[in-house]
Scaffold this motif. Structure first.
Motif, PDB file in Angstrom:
ATOM      1  N   MET A 155       0.850  -1.100   0.071  1.00 23.73           N
ATOM      2  CA  MET A 155       0.035   0.041  -0.001  1.00 23.73           C
ATOM      3  C   MET A 155       0.860   1.256   0.026  1.00 23.73           C
ATOM      4  O   MET A 155       0.469   2.249  -0.683  1.00 23.73           O
ATOM      5  CB  MET A 155      -0.898  -0.304   1.033  1.00 23.73           C
ATOM      6  CG  MET A 155      -2.322   0.320   0.634  1.00 23.73           C
ATOM      7  SD  MET A 155      -3.461  -0.550   2.003  1.00 23.73           S
ATOM      8  CE  MET A 155      -3.602   0.708   3.271  1.00 23.73           C
TER       9      MET A 155
ATOM     10  N   VAL B 281       1.677   1.882  -3.469  1.00 22.75           N
ATOM     11  CA  VAL B 281       0.701   2.371  -3.940  1.00 22.75           C
ATOM     12  C   VAL B 281       0.560   4.011  -3.810  1.00 22.75           C
ATOM     13  O   VAL B 281       0.203   4.785  -4.844  1.00 22.75           O
ATOM     14  CB  VAL B 281      -0.576   1.559  -3.946  1.00 22.75           C
ATOM     15  CG1 VAL B 281      -1.786   2.163  -4.149  1.00 22.75           C
ATOM     16  CG2 VAL B 281      -0.629   0.332  -4.280  1.00 22.75           C
TER      17      VAL B 281
ATOM     18  N   THR C 207       3.068   6.368  -5.646  1.00 19.27           N
ATOM     19  CA  THR C 207       2.877   6.273  -7.103  1.00 19.27           C
ATOM     20  C   THR C 207       1.556   6.876  -7.655  1.00 19.27           C
ATOM     21  O   THR C 207       1.721   8.048  -8.590  1.00 19.27           O
ATOM     22  CB  THR C 207       3.015   5.004  -7.711  1.00 19.27           C
ATOM     23  OG1 THR C 207       2.246   4.076  -7.359  1.00 19.27           O
ATOM     24  CG2 THR C 207       4.480   4.548  -7.697  1.00 19.27           C
ATOM     25  N   ALA C 208       0.522   6.713  -6.562  1.00 19.18           N
ATOM     26  CA  ALA C 208      -0.621   7.270  -7.038  1.00 19.18           C
ATOM     27  C   ALA C 208      -0.585   8.690  -6.988  1.00 19.18           C
ATOM     28  O   ALA C 208      -1.079   9.485  -7.538  1.00 19.18           O
ATOM     29  CB  ALA C 208      -1.927   6.539  -6.376  1.00 19.18           C
TER      30      ALA C 208
ATOM     31  N   ALA D 109      -5.523   3.641  -2.434  1.00 20.05           N
ATOM     32  CA  ALA D 109      -4.665   2.845  -1.379  1.00 20.05           C
ATOM     33  C   ALA D 109      -5.949   1.819  -0.796  1.00 20.05           C
ATOM     34  O   ALA D 109      -5.329   0.518  -0.646  1.00 20.05           O
ATOM     35  CB  ALA D 109      -4.227   3.601  -0.306  1.00 20.05           C
TER      36      ALA D 109
ATOM     37  N   ALA E 199      -6.573  -0.760  -3.382  1.00 16.74           N
ATOM     38  CA  ALA E 199      -5.450  -1.868  -3.343  1.00 16.74           C
ATOM     39  C   ALA E 199      -5.354  -2.829  -2.134  1.00 16.74           C
ATOM     40  O   ALA E 199      -5.017  -3.762  -2.549  1.00 16.74           O
ATOM     41  CB  ALA E 199      -4.023  -1.142  -3.597  1.00 16.74           C
TER      42      ALA E 199
ATOM     43  N   THR F 217      -8.142  -2.638 -11.534  1.00 21.80           N
ATOM     44  CA  THR F 217      -7.231  -3.148 -10.880  1.00 21.80           C
ATOM     45  C   THR F 217      -7.291  -4.027  -9.831  1.00 21.80           C
ATOM     46  O   THR F 217      -6.686  -5.124  -9.705  1.00 21.80           O
ATOM     47  CB  THR F 217      -6.397  -1.859 -10.184  1.00 21.80           C
ATOM     48  OG1 THR F 217      -6.429  -0.790 -11.069  1.00 21.80           O
ATOM     49  CG2 THR F 217      -5.244  -2.247  -9.643  1.00 21.80           C
TER      50      THR F 217
ATOM     51  N   TYR G  90      -5.958  -7.855  -9.865  1.00 20.68           N
ATOM     52  CA  TYR G  90      -5.091  -8.552  -8.895  1.00 20.68           C
ATOM     53  C   TYR G  90      -5.653  -9.671  -8.364  1.00 20.68           C
ATOM     54  O   TYR G  90      -4.985 -10.629  -8.281  1.00 20.68           O
ATOM     55  CB  TYR G  90      -4.852  -7.490  -8.001  1.00 20.68           C
ATOM     56  CG  TYR G  90      -3.727  -8.096  -6.906  1.00 20.68           C
ATOM     57  CD1 TYR G  90      -2.465  -8.274  -7.387  1.00 20.68           C
ATOM     58  CD2 TYR G  90      -4.051  -8.220  -5.581  1.00 20.68           C
ATOM     59  CE1 TYR G  90      -1.347  -8.483  -6.429  1.00 20.68           C
ATOM     60  CE2 TYR G  90      -3.019  -8.666  -4.701  1.00 20.68           C
ATOM     61  CZ  TYR G  90      -1.874  -9.194  -5.222  1.00 20.68           C
ATOM     62  OH  TYR G  90      -1.167  -9.525  -4.239  1.00 20.68           O
TER      63      TYR G  90
ATOM     64  N   GLY H 271      -0.046  -3.678  -9.949  1.00 20.33           N
ATOM     65  CA  GLY H 271       0.684  -2.733  -9.370  1.00 20.33           C
ATOM     66  C   GLY H 271       0.913  -1.513 -10.170  1.00 20.33           C
ATOM     67  O   GLY H 271       1.497  -0.369  -9.347  1.00 20.33           O
TER      68      GLY H 271
ATOM     69  N   PRO I  89      -1.957   2.140 -10.359  1.00 23.72           N
ATOM     70  CA  PRO I  89      -1.695   3.487  -9.417  1.00 23.72           C
ATOM     71  C   PRO I  89      -1.726   4.886  -9.988  1.00 23.72           C
ATOM     72  O   PRO I  89      -2.629   5.806  -9.809  1.00 23.72           O
ATOM     73  CB  PRO I  89      -1.322   3.087  -8.069  1.00 23.72           C
ATOM     74  CG  PRO I  89      -1.465   1.433  -8.059  1.00 23.72           C
ATOM     75  CD  PRO I  89      -1.394   1.064  -9.379  1.00 23.72           C
TER      76      PRO I  89
END
Lengths: 310, 61
Positions: free
Chosen positions: A27, A30, A33-34, A58, A61, A127, A131, A154, A157
């Motif tokens: 997380m 994530v 990068t998000a 987050a 994810a 996403t 996953y 992955g 994000p």
């Protein structure tokens, strides 16, 4: 009745165990990068909406992580690294993990749609699906390319963060996706080379086991070459600039060198020095992703000061 | 005596309940903050016929 029986509840979960279901370490990547995807996107966003968007990305994810732990409890129980996870260790019942995963997934997607827009929410939903279903249920136990294709989840994000601001998909956000997508295989296989987990016992086909460790080294190098191209393209795109390009060139040289050393080694020399080069490459890969996205963030800041950008 | 007995498990349950409580409370605050943010810069939220700066098209025609 003189006392309350508590021995049957010794293994009961605390709040931390439920939090662990969300894979906090994944997380954190994530969130980072998000956040970068959101901040480098043109147009700007209300800080409260931006914060909420990153939070729900987050949580989404994390929810897919909970679904992964629910489905993979049998594999996780066999491998040393994952045996202590909440479900295989018995602290959280599989049904609970499933319920939390589903509930948080729906909540995160709906809230992202309300806070940002439907494009971002749709990407988040995809996403989670990718996953939890495509990677966890279909690919992981079936093909040694599992982590390559699964890496896409992955990589979404920053694209979701970008979509939260712009309401769409563009070349820049696809390049950010491609950067993480191509980074995942060399990163993960470097780990697989020195961790030597018992994937075969767990019934998970890993490239290191199915095609051998030398093949894995070659694959890692090939992905690294592709990664270099994407990284340079990103630095030359509208969200890049001279600073990003300089950072990208240095990081690529560093990563290429690490990958080349790993490529040229054979198993005997790797074993003799305790997988030093493989561990080094794994470390460099972490710096690589963090600094590449960090550079994009710095470039945006410079741009707002009238310095960076093309 | 027997009823007041505290065990480690009670602490863990309290922690869990507190955690869920705090998370829900934070969610309420966040939704409120989102509402305020959207109201502040959301031009579309207010109906057109309620904006008194610009006359309605019907009026001007």
């Amino acid at each position: 009745m003189t006392d309350i029986r508590t021995d049957t509840y010794e293994n009961e979960a605390g709040f931390g165990d439920f939090f662990a279901l969300l894979k906090p370490r994944v997380m954190s990547l994530v969130v980072f990068t998000a956040l970068v995807g959101l901040l480098v996107a043109p147009g700007g966003i209300n800080p409260v909406v931006g914060f909420a968007s990153v939070l729900f990305i987050a949580i989404g994810a994390g929810a897919s992580g909970a679904l992964n732990m629910w489905y993979d409890a049998d594999i996780d129980a066999v491998m040393k690294r994952t045996a202590g996870r909440p479900v295989p260790s018995g602290r959280v019942a599989p049904g609970e993990a499933f319920a939390i995963g589903i509930t948080l997934s729906v909540m995160a997607v709906v809230m992202l749609a309300l806070a940002a827009n439907f494009v971002a929410a749709g990407l988040l939903a995809f996403t989670i699906f990718f996953y939890a279903v495509v990677y966890t249920m279909w690919l992981k136990r079936w093909t040694p390319q599992n982590i390559v294709i699964g890496g896409a989840s992955g990589a979404f994000p920053p694209m979701i963060g970008w979509a939260a601001v712009t309401g769409g998909i563009s070349l820049e956000s696809v390049l950010m996706f491609a950067l993480i997508f191509l980074w995942t295989p060399p990163h993960f296989w470097a780990l697989a080379l020195f961790m030597k987990e018992d994937y075969s016992k767990a019934g998970v086909p890993m490239l290191t086991v199915t095609h051998g460790r030398q093949t894995t080294r070659r694959h890692m190098f090939a992905y690294t070459l592709a990664l270099v191209a994407v990284s340079l393209a990103l630095a030359l795109s509208s969200i890049g600039g001279p600073f990003t390009l300089a950072v990208s060139v240095l990081l690529n040289l560093w990563f290429l060198k690490a990958a080349f050393i790993v490529l040229r080694r054979d198993e005997a020399s790797a074993r003799s020095d305790g997988y030093k080069a493989e561990k080094a490459m794994f470390r460099v890969s972490l710096y690589y992703l963090f600094l590449m996205f960090g550079a994009l963030l710095v470039e945006t800041t410079l741009k707002s000061l009238g310095l960076g950008g093309w | 005596m027997g009823l007041a007995q505290e065990h480690e498990i009670h602490k863990r349950r309290l922690g869990r309940n507190m955690g869920v409580g705090i998370a829900l409370g934070a969610f309420v605050i966040l939704v409120f903050a989102l509402t305020m943010a959207k109201l502040k810069d959301g031009g579309q939220i207010e109906g057109f016929d309620h904006q008194y700066q610009t006359p309605r098209p019907v009026v001007t025609q």
